[in-house]
Design a protein around this motif. Structure first.
Motif, short mmCIF file in Angstrom:
data_model
loop_
_atom_site.label_atom_id
_atom_site.label_comp_id
_atom_site.label_asym_id
_atom_site.label_seq_id
_atom_site.Cartn_x
_atom_site.Cartn_y
_atom_site.Cartn_z
N MET A 145 91.93 -43.63 4.24
CA MET A 145 90.59 -43.15 3.88
C MET A 145 89.91 -42.36 5.00
N ASP A 146 90.54 -42.22 6.17
CA ASP A 146 89.98 -41.36 7.22
C ASP A 146 90.00 -39.91 6.79
N GLN A 147 88.93 -39.18 7.10
CA GLN A 147 88.91 -37.75 6.85
C GLN A 147 89.67 -37.04 7.97
N VAL A 148 90.47 -36.05 7.60
CA VAL A 148 91.34 -35.37 8.57
C VAL A 148 91.40 -33.88 8.27
N ASN A 149 91.89 -33.11 9.25
CA ASN A 149 92.17 -31.69 9.06
C ASN A 149 93.63 -31.54 8.66
N ASP A 185 97.39 -22.48 4.99
CA ASP A 185 96.02 -22.85 4.62
C ASP A 185 95.55 -24.03 5.44
N GLN A 186 94.30 -23.97 5.89
CA GLN A 186 93.68 -25.09 6.60
C GLN A 186 92.68 -25.75 5.65
N LEU A 187 92.85 -27.04 5.44
CA LEU A 187 92.09 -27.77 4.44
C LEU A 187 91.46 -29.02 5.04
N GLN A 188 90.38 -29.46 4.41
CA GLN A 188 89.80 -30.76 4.73
C GLN A 188 90.35 -31.77 3.74
N GLY A 189 90.79 -32.92 4.24
CA GLY A 189 91.34 -33.92 3.35
C GLY A 189 91.15 -35.32 3.92
N PHE A 190 91.88 -36.27 3.36
CA PHE A 190 91.79 -37.64 3.85
C PHE A 190 93.12 -38.35 3.64
N ASP A 197 106.89 -47.14 6.68
CA ASP A 197 107.66 -46.35 7.65
C ASP A 197 106.80 -45.30 8.35
N ASN A 198 105.47 -45.43 8.20
CA ASN A 198 104.49 -44.52 8.80
C ASN A 198 104.49 -43.12 8.18
N LYS A 199 105.14 -42.96 7.04
CA LYS A 199 104.99 -41.71 6.30
C LYS A 199 103.63 -41.73 5.61
N ILE A 200 102.97 -40.58 5.64
CA ILE A 200 101.58 -40.51 5.19
C ILE A 200 101.45 -39.66 3.94
N ASP A 201 100.70 -40.16 2.96
CA ASP A 201 100.30 -39.38 1.79
C ASP A 201 98.85 -38.98 1.98
N VAL A 202 98.53 -37.72 1.67
CA VAL A 202 97.16 -37.22 1.85
C VAL A 202 96.64 -36.62 0.56
N LEU A 203 95.33 -36.46 0.51
CA LEU A 203 94.66 -35.78 -0.59
C LEU A 203 93.68 -34.76 -0.02
N ILE A 204 93.43 -33.72 -0.78
CA ILE A 204 92.42 -32.73 -0.40
C ILE A 204 91.05 -33.26 -0.79
N GLY A 205 90.03 -32.93 0.01
CA GLY A 205 88.67 -33.32 -0.33
C GLY A 205 88.19 -34.50 0.48
N LYS A 206 87.19 -35.19 -0.07
CA LYS A 206 86.59 -36.33 0.60
C LYS A 206 86.96 -37.61 -0.13
N PRO A 207 87.03 -38.72 0.60
CA PRO A 207 87.43 -39.97 -0.04
C PRO A 207 86.34 -40.60 -0.89
N VAL A 212 83.65 -37.82 -5.61
CA VAL A 212 83.03 -37.71 -6.92
C VAL A 212 81.76 -36.89 -6.83
N GLU A 213 80.98 -37.11 -5.76
CA GLU A 213 79.75 -36.36 -5.59
C GLU A 213 80.03 -34.86 -5.52
N ASP A 214 81.08 -34.45 -4.83
CA ASP A 214 81.44 -33.04 -4.75
C ASP A 214 81.77 -32.48 -6.13
N GLU A 215 82.52 -33.26 -6.92
CA GLU A 215 82.94 -32.79 -8.23
C GLU A 215 81.79 -32.77 -9.23
N THR A 216 80.82 -33.69 -9.08
CA THR A 216 79.66 -33.65 -9.97
C THR A 216 78.88 -32.35 -9.76
N GLY A 217 78.80 -31.93 -8.50
CA GLY A 217 78.12 -30.67 -8.22
C GLY A 217 78.81 -29.50 -8.89
#
Length: 278
Positions: A145-149, A185-190, A197-207, A212-217
């Motif tokens: 859930m940390d926000q990352v670049n 592309d440089q994106l904001q994600g989390f 095994d320390n493999k990471i799955d990420v998503l674009i946007g905010k956690p 949801v607030e971003d998408e409601t807008g």
């Protein structure tokens, strides 16, 4: 001491006809006249980028390069020699990628992802296309859930291989991509998940709720652009929702449900309707 390849805030110690000298604890570093802000005087402190000029001396500039030491950036090759390629990174002097630091060979006019670093032999700023040796998931300072670049590095069979905070690697899965993206592309994600095994799955946007607030807008904006009505609801086909809103059906239902609870929309038999403000 100054940090080569990074921004430094240095004091003006001497004014000359061809620029100003900045305090480096020694004889000073020249900031050429064309880069000196108007009205600069002795004692002022200026933020400058420090690098080596063609003859090997340190020099300052107020120009902003595409990246600093440690960054991974997409740069265009402007010329190629048997020894290597010169890349445009926004400064008067191009950055060099030695032939040994290229993966498949570079060509003028094409763009490549490279990491900016300090060459141990020369002490100068250089770039390398072999970025993966700088990436490591052994010790992770990030958590779920940390926000990352995110930097999109390459396409794989299951999604996009991304670079996280210029330090780690992760995967953005195809079924969770709801917009057009491209290599570089440089994106904001989390961080969605850190596997055993320390493999990471990420998503674009905010956690979480912020997402949801971003998408409601977005839903509200589209409603206002379409006279307060859209022919989409929880019975709509997921592909149709993605095509119009660039979001999953699950996210769409969360966003519209949130707007309904706020009494900003109502559901109709055929879509969603904006509630008129009093």
């Amino acid at each position: 001491m100054v940090n080569v390849g990074r921004y430094n805030t240095l004091e003006v110690i001497r004014m000359v006809d061809f620029g100003v000298y900045l305090d480096d604890g020694d004889k000073g570093i020249l900031l050429p006249k064309r880069f000196v802000p108007e009205g600069t005087k002795k004692g002022d402190r200026l933020e400058v980028f420090i690098y080596h000029e063609s003859e090997g001396r340190l020099i300052a500039t107020t120009q902003k390069p595409a990246g600093v030491v440690g960054d991974i950036v997409m740069l265009k090759a402007v010329s190629v020699t048997p020894q290597g390629a010169f890349m445009d990174w926004g400064l008067m002097k191009d950055i060099f990628v030695a032939k040994s630091q290229q993966v498949t060979g570079m060509h003028p006019g094409k763009k490549y992802l490279v990491k900016i670093y300090i060459d141990e032999q020369t002490g100068r700023i250089a770039a390398t296309e072999k970025v993966e040796r700088f990436l490591n998931n052994d010790n992770l300072p990030v958590k779920e859930m940390d926000q990352v670049n995110l930097l999109v590095y390459r396409r794989t069979d299951i999604g996009y291989f991304v670079i996280i905070n210029n330090l780690h690697t992760g995967v953005l899965h195809f079924n969770e991509v709801f917009r057009d993206i491209a290599i570089g592309d440089q994106l904001q994600g989390f961080i969605k998940k850190i596997n055993p095994d320390n493999k990471i799955d990420v998503l674009i946007g905010k956690p979480g709720y912020q997402r949801v607030e971003d998408e409601t807008g977005k839903v509200l904006r589209l409603l206002n652009e379409n006279n307060g009505y859209l022919p989409y609801n929880d019975k709509s086909d997921p592909d149709d929702i993605y095509s119009f809103f660039a979001m999953s059906k699950k996210t769409f239902k969360m966003a519209t449900g949130n707007l309904y609870k706020q009494r900003r929309i109502v559901f109709t038999k055929t879509g969603i309707q904006l509630v008129a403000e009093d």
